[in-house]
Design a protein around this motif. Structure first.
Motif, PDB file in Angstrom:
ATOM      1  N   LYS A 112      -8.368  -2.381  -3.717  1.00 26.45           N
ATOM      2  CA  LYS A 112      -8.110  -1.313  -2.750  1.00 26.45           C
ATOM      3  C   LYS A 112      -7.129  -0.256  -3.276  1.00 26.45           C
ATOM      4  N   ALA A 113      -6.541  -0.528  -4.446  1.00 23.05           N
ATOM      5  CA  ALA A 113      -5.562   0.402  -5.004  1.00 23.05           C
ATOM      6  C   ALA A 113      -6.214   1.737  -5.375  1.00 23.05           C
ATOM      7  N   ARG A 114      -5.485   2.827  -5.152  1.00 25.09           N
ATOM      8  CA  ARG A 114      -5.988   4.159  -5.477  1.00 25.09           C
ATOM      9  C   ARG A 114      -5.233   4.800  -6.637  1.00 25.09           C
ATOM     10  N   GLY A 115      -4.127   4.183  -7.050  1.00 27.82           N
ATOM     11  CA  GLY A 115      -3.309   4.781  -8.092  1.00 27.82           C
ATOM     12  C   GLY A 115      -3.859   4.559  -9.499  1.00 27.82           C
ATOM     13  N   LYS A 116      -3.411   5.376 -10.427  1.00 27.40           N
ATOM     14  CA  LYS A 116      -3.759   5.199 -11.838  1.00 27.40           C
ATOM     15  C   LYS A 116      -3.116   3.929 -12.384  1.00 27.40           C
ATOM     16  N   PHE A 117      -1.932   3.625 -11.864  1.00 27.42           N
ATOM     17  CA  PHE A 117      -1.193   2.431 -12.278  1.00 27.42           C
ATOM     18  C   PHE A 117      -1.042   1.492 -11.082  1.00 27.42           C
ATOM     19  N   ILE A 118      -0.993   0.196 -11.380  1.00 28.14           N
ATOM     20  CA  ILE A 118      -0.743  -0.811 -10.347  1.00 28.14           C
ATOM     21  C   ILE A 118       0.503  -1.592 -10.723  1.00 28.14           C
ATOM     22  N   ALA A 119       1.414  -1.727  -9.777  1.00 24.08           N
ATOM     23  CA  ALA A 119       2.621  -2.535  -9.964  1.00 24.08           C
ATOM     24  C   ALA A 119       2.600  -3.648  -8.926  1.00 24.08           C
TER      25      ALA A 119
END
Length: 294
Positions: free
Chosen positions: A78-85
């Motif tokens: 579900k993440a939309r960012g270029k990076f995931i933390a």
């Protein structure tokens, strides 16, 4: 617009700790992020807690209570960012954590897909730092990851695209699913490291199951041919497992130790690593937990 970073926080009925985790994200010097709170308990109180912030960057996502690996996978998908933390609900970030990692990504070649950092072991009940876990390696870290999980999941920032090559967290693992994930990730990209503790990893009662941890370790051996079919690497795992069992009062650890020496009688390339791992703050904390002193 899509955020630069998606922060994935799995949680399960720990609102007080979750509040601490969320606020450590909201206190970041870098603020182009979204926060995905994956709630395995599907709790109304957790839903209301998220809503109480009145911050559109925080998304509440109910989960079917299928465990932390599944929760992280829901977050990744579900993440939309270029990076995931990733941030566990009982951990805490220092205010410059995201900024430092993004700055390093800008400096590193494109082959670098993941950055991890040093972190503290923070004893919640006593409000005390027990030690610091420093990064052991950067660049091609695969050979290090074969023997030990040199990372800490709450320290990690990874390019979202890397999951397309490495796959998701394997939900069938009883524990060590994060180690399995980052070992697979180390086969497809280089790792950057920041030798500054930017995360407080919380130690608290009721956190650790020795039996489940051992099951996870054995699963790592079975699932990774570079462990299972390399006598030196397998010997290392069995020697470490056997010693941990002995410290925990499990006499069957002697069998693991004997098998380790059968595979590698001289312990060439292993003995120093095992001794070093037992001097590591992480192993010391595990032993204290096994002995019921933490």
């Amino acid at each position: 617009m899509r955020p630069a970073v998606s922060v994935v926080i799995p949680t399960y009925n720990r609102n007080e700790l979750l509040t601490r985790a969320i606020e450590s994200v909201l206190s970041q010097e870098f603020d182009d992020f979204e926060v995905l709170v994956i709630d395995g308990a599907r709790s109304n109180s957790t839903r209301e807690l998220v809503r109480s912030y009145g911050d559109g960057r925080i998304r509440y996502i109910p989960q079917q209570g299928k465990g932390i690996a599944n929760a992280r996978n829901v977050g990744v998908l579900k993440a939309r960012g270029k990076f995931i933390a990733f941030l566990d609900d009982d951990d805490h970030w220092r205010e410059n954590k995201l900024e430092r990692q993004l700055e390093l990504f800008k400096e590193l070649p494109k082959e670098y897909g993941l950055i991890y950092t040093a972190f503290t072991y923070y004893y919640l009940e006593r409000n005390k730092i027990l030690g610091i876990k420093h990064p052991r390696a950067s660049g091609n870290v695969y050979r290090y990851m074969l023997k030990d999980n040199i990372t800490g999941t709450s320290t990690i920032m990874v390019k979202r695209e890397c999951f397309k090559k490495a796959g998701l967290f394997r939900e069938s693992f009883p524990t060590c699913e994060d180690w399995d994930m980052w070992l697979r990730m180390s086969k497809i990209c280089l790792f950057g490291a920041i030798d500054e503790p930017l995360v407080d990893y919380s130690i608290h009662s009721g956190q650790f199951s020795f039996a489940k941890y051992l099951a996870g370790r054995y699963r790592m051996i079975e699932e990774h041919g570079d462990i299972k079919h390399d006598p030196r690497v397998l010997s290392y795992h069995l020697l470490q497992i056997g010693l941990l069992k002995v410290f925990g009062g499990d006499r069957s650890g002697a069998k693991d130790i004997l098998e380790a020496f059968r595979l590698n009688p001289s312990m060439r390339g292993n003995l120093a690593d095992v001794l070093g791992s037992f001097l590591d703050v992480r192993t010391k904390i595990y032993i204290l937990k096994f002995l019921g002193r933490l």
